[in-house]
Write a protein that holds these residues in place. Structure first.
Motif, PDB file in Angstrom:
ATOM      1  N   THR A 143      -3.917   7.417  -4.613  1.00  0.00           N
ATOM      2  CA  THR A 143      -4.635   7.176  -5.864  1.00  0.00           C
ATOM      3  C   THR A 143      -5.202   8.469  -6.451  1.00  0.00           C
ATOM      4  OG1 THR A 143      -6.743   6.751  -4.750  1.00  0.00           O
ATOM      5  CG2 THR A 143      -5.297   4.843  -5.137  1.00  0.00           C
ATOM      6  N   TRP A 146      -2.147  14.890  -1.412  1.00  0.00           N
ATOM      7  CA  TRP A 146      -2.630  13.508  -1.305  1.00  0.00           C
ATOM      8  C   TRP A 146      -3.144  13.360   0.129  1.00  0.00           C
ATOM      9  CZ3 TRP A 146       1.529  14.882  -4.330  1.00  0.00           C
ATOM     10  CH2 TRP A 146       1.535  14.428  -5.646  1.00  0.00           C
ATOM     11  N   ASP A 157       0.842  -1.201   0.000  1.00  0.00           N
ATOM     12  CA  ASP A 157       0.000   0.000   0.000  1.00  0.00           C
ATOM     13  C   ASP A 157       0.870   1.241   0.000  1.00  0.00           C
ATOM     14  OD1 ASP A 157      -2.859  -1.182   0.598  1.00  0.00           O
ATOM     15  OD2 ASP A 157      -1.451  -2.239   1.920  1.00  0.00           O
ATOM     16  N   ASP A 217      -3.762   8.957   0.693  1.00  0.00           N
ATOM     17  CA  ASP A 217      -4.366   8.193  -0.413  1.00  0.00           C
ATOM     18  C   ASP A 217      -3.645   8.586  -1.695  1.00  0.00           C
ATOM     19  OD1 ASP A 217      -5.859   7.165  -2.466  1.00  0.00           O
ATOM     20  OD2 ASP A 217      -7.746   8.151  -1.894  1.00  0.00           O
TER      21      ASP A 217
END
Ligand code: CU
Length: 373
Positions: free
Chosen positions: A315, A309, A188, A313
């Protein structure tokens, strides 16, 4: 010796002396008003970065609105000299390892460190160099092999927020003199806290047992020219730490009333030793709030966070935000691109934190009137 306002007992007002008191209050009000006006004028003057004539150094110091020459809390009178002599924690992102397995070995040590100029504290430290522990930097998909050697006097452990692993197995207590090894795959991406998870966790984190692990995403992020890692935390002292090192005040820790708040373990260290970049460069801050209890509200004075971010996160990112909360035990990543030379403070915008030391400077280029170091 400067005394922190929090340590001054509240004044009692004698109702019989009210006339004199009122006159004094009026005079004080006028004085405060005048000083405030002067400060605003200095601020406005030095903010005019288009001015042809560089402002003198003192005005620039005022412009940062920071305690460049004084420190919150109780400090020795030679605090400025001690602050300059202090070797700042290196916030620069360390390089990645090329191997699939990244071996990290930390030896816990009980040691006395400075947490503010001339203020000593008895820490339980990861890797024997005070708080925070070393920055661990891996790429998504790499395996971390963590070896913990307990060189301290009591049991300790290490909990990686980046790991998906049974905590009763991996994050178990390691007895003094013993070592323990475990592995996890860093699947992650983000910036995560690690910390000692031995009970009472409040005491172990408050005593300096925390750090950051950066897991860089497989998919490349937008290019950054400079990358810094900042771990925000707070310290709760049972004394001033000047004549003898302070230890933890559990009462203050439970009351969430810190004596000092810091980036990378030492109050104001990047005010005295600024982080640096060149005009036009993109600077990336990987920020963890270690607490043990308080959040940090990340903000860079004089610019906007171009990318954020939020909550680590990786993404997606938000664009053009002013301040982002990083919760205790959380992380977030921020990009700023600053074109104009100057001193740009980065702070926790919960301003009590600034007063207690959670502030630093990003020195962009070589602005006129900068301090020489
Ligand atoms: Cu511990």
């Amino acid at each position: 010796m400067a005394i922190h306002p929090a340590s001054v007992p509240p004044r009692r007002i004698d109702p019989d002396a009210s006339a004199l008191a009122k006159a004094a209050i009026v005079l004080l009000g006028l004085l405060v008003g005048t000083l405030a006006m002067a400060a605003v004028l200095l601020w406005a003057d030095a903010r005019d970065d288009g001015a042809a004539t560089p402002a003198p150094a003192a005005a620039h110091d005022e412009a940062t609105a920071l305690p460049l020459n004084s420190f919150a809390g109780v400090v020795p009178t030679n605090a400025q000299t001690l602050a300059e002599a202090h070797k700042a924690y290196d916030a620069t992102m360390p390089p990645l390892a090329a191997t699939d397995v990244v071996k990290v070995h930390m030896t816990l040590k009980d040691m006395t460190v400075q947490i503010a100029p001339g203020v000593r504290y008895n820490t339980w430290a990861f890797d024997g160099h005070g708080a925070p522990g070393p920055i661990v930097h891996v790429k998504q998909g790499q395996t971390v092999e963590m070896t913990l050697t307990n060189g301290g006097a009591i049991p300790h452990s290490i909990d990686f927020h980046a790991a998906r692993i049974a905590p009763n197995v991996a994050f178990k207590d390691v007895m003094p003199g013993k070592s323990f090894r475990f592995r996890f795959k860093a699947n992650d991406p983000g910036v995560f806290m690690y910390h000692c998870g031995t009970k009472p966790v409040l005491a172990h984190i408050a005593n300096g047992m925390y750090g950051a692990i950066v897991v860089e995403p497989k998919q490349a992020l937008p290019k950054a020219d400079k990358e810094f890692v900042l771990v925000a935390s707070e310290w709760y002292l049972d004394g001033d730490g000047i004549d003898k090192p302070a230890a933890l005040s559990m009462a203050k820790a439970r009351a969430m009333a810190p004596d000092w708040t810091t980036f990378n373990g030492f109050a104001n260290q990047y005010v005295t030793h600024p982080l640096t970049s060149k005009p036009g460069e993109t600077v990336r801050f990987w920020v963890v709030a270690a607490g043990p209890t308080l959040d940090t509200n990340f903000h860079v004075v004089g610019t906007i966070l171009d990318r954020a971010w939020v909550n680590g996160d990786m993404t997606r990112f938000q664009r053009k935000v002013q301040t982002v909360g990083v919760p205790a035990g959380g992380g977030a990543v921020f990009d700023v691109k600053i074109d104009k030379p100057g001193l740009y403070p980065f702070v926790s915008h919960a301003f009590a934190h600034v007063d207690l030391g959670q502030v630093g400077l990003l020195k962009v280029g070589n602005p006129a009137g900068t301090m020489s170091h």
